[in-house]
Scaffold this active site. Structure first.
Site, PDB file in Angstrom:
ATOM      1  NE  ARG A  63      -1.890  -1.263  14.743  1.00 25.14           N
ATOM      2  CZ  ARG A  63      -0.659  -0.297  13.934  1.00 25.14           C
ATOM      3  NH1 ARG A  63       0.156   0.397  13.690  1.00 25.14           N
ATOM      4  NH2 ARG A  63      -1.555   1.567  14.391  1.00 25.14           N
TER       5      ARG A  63
ATOM      6  CD  GLU B 250       3.324  -1.720  20.360  1.00 26.91           C
ATOM      7  OE1 GLU B 250       2.819  -0.973  19.887  1.00 26.91           O
ATOM      8  OE2 GLU B 250       3.202  -2.721  18.474  1.00 26.91           O
TER       9      GLU B 250
ATOM     10  N   GLY C 121       0.809  -1.095   0.080  1.00 29.29           N
ATOM     11  CA  GLY C 121      -0.415   0.105  -0.016  1.00 29.29           C
ATOM     12  C   GLY C 121       1.153   1.032  -0.354  1.00 29.29           C
TER      13      GLY C 121
ATOM     14  CG  HIS D 279       4.553   1.339  17.157  1.00 33.08           C
ATOM     15  ND1 HIS D 279       3.620   0.202  17.584  1.00 33.08           N
ATOM     16  CD2 HIS D 279       4.350   1.737  16.238  1.00 33.08           C
ATOM     17  CE1 HIS D 279       2.230   1.571  16.576  1.00 33.08           C
ATOM     18  NE2 HIS D 279       2.908   1.330  15.732  1.00 33.08           N
TER      19      HIS D 279
END
Length: 323
Positions: free
Chosen positions: A240, A269, A163, A288
């Site tokens: 993710r 997380e 994407g 992250h």
């Protein structure tokens, strides 16, 4: 300026960049309540804070489900999330109540793509290991085979999820001399060669995951996938955490089934400090930080605030999630 009585209540679930707060505070439209902390809001405080809110500005760490929507009550018009991902939102419940949702795609594409390339290089060239050896006295002299890794020149890179971010990653990798770019997907992309997932993982020297988390992609990267990869392959995930079965990844790394892995996302997380993956030298884990540049986070906050204001006034959002 509207009177105080007419101001719409907005609840912001975390301290956000000042660019976003400035937009809200200067709008003259809303009264902002803020959970003034860098740490996630406790559930009980979230439920209390959203009570009577017309708008909620949240983060990807906030689970916005039926309980939260009910706690907000009938005034709720809009939820604006400071993220491109929206798996933390109960979309079905939100749609049922007629609440609009804003999110922040596109603006974090470049920063996340840059971080992905940095993580790939750090993992493939064993940079964290090298830094540690310098610090702990393991660097004795130059050795022909010590800390050898894998290079991008002449390699095949497979991207799962080509994407916006996947394409940006591919564009950045090509100048390194990548020979072939493969992707698995339903639509044709001239920038890379489309193929099956099985062929992608079996032929790629580097497998990069940048897909959305959906019921179809949850646990996609499991024992079966890792078993088809080259033993010299490097696996990188910046999408993710739940896309990867971490127990299967640990087994693949510890057994030498694949060479190395770099993760910017995990489940949960934060990852507990005693997690088995953190004990492996061939696994590089970041907290992250894909979109963590000052400019990107500022632009995200501004877009998030403008989405919220548009939702409050019933006007077109800069970036509205189609429910």
């Amino acid at each position: 300026m509207q009177g105080t009585q007419q101001l719409l209540k907005v609840f912001v679930t975390r301290r956000i960049p000042q660019e976003g707060m400035r937009v809200l505070n200067q709008s003259g439209l809303c009264k902002v309540s803020l959970w003034d902390s860098d740490e996630p809001i406790p559930r009980t405080d979230l439920l209390q804070g959203v009570s009577g809110a017309h708008g909620i500005l949240c983060l990807l760490s906030d689970r916005i489900d039926a309980e939260v929507i009910n706690a907000a009550g009938p005034n709720l018009k809009v939820i604006s999330t400071l993220s491109v991902g929206f798996d933390h939102l109960a979309v079905g419940e939100i749609k049922k109540r007629g609440v609009r949702v804003g999110y922040t795609p596109d603006v974090l594409t470049d920063a996340t793509a840059e971080l992905t390339v940095a993580l790939l290089l750090a993992t493939a060239r064993r940079i964290p290991e090298g830094v540690e050896e310098v610090k702990n006295g393991g660097w004795s002299s130059w050795k022909p085979l010590w800390l050898c890794g894998y290079g991008l020149s002449g390699s095949t890179v497979g991207v799962i999820g080509l994407g916006r971010i996947g394409l940006a990653i591919a564009r950045r990798l090509k100048p390194f001399g990548v020979k072939r770019l493969l992707y698995s997907g339903r639509t044709s992309k001239p920038q890379a060669m489309g193929t099956s997932l099985d062929r992608l993982v079996s032929e790629s020297d580097f497998v990069v995951v940048s897909c959305s988390l959906t019921p179809e992609t949850q646990g996609l990267c499991d024992k079966a996938l890792f078993s088809k990869m080259k033993k010299t392959a490097v696996f990188v995930n910046t999408s993710r955490g739940a896309v990867v079965n971490q127990e299967d990844l640990h087994e693949a790394l510890s057994s030498g089934r694949i060479a190395a892995a770099g993760l910017d996302v995990t489940t949960p997380e934060p990852l507990p400090t005693d997690h088995p993956l953190l004990k492996l030298k061939n696994c590089v884990i970041l907290p992250h930080i894909g979109s963590a540049t000052y400019s990107t986070r500022g632009i995200m906050a501004e877009l998030c605030a403008n989405n919220l204001l548009a939702g409050l006034t019933g006007s077109a959002m800069p970036s509205e999630l189609a429910l």
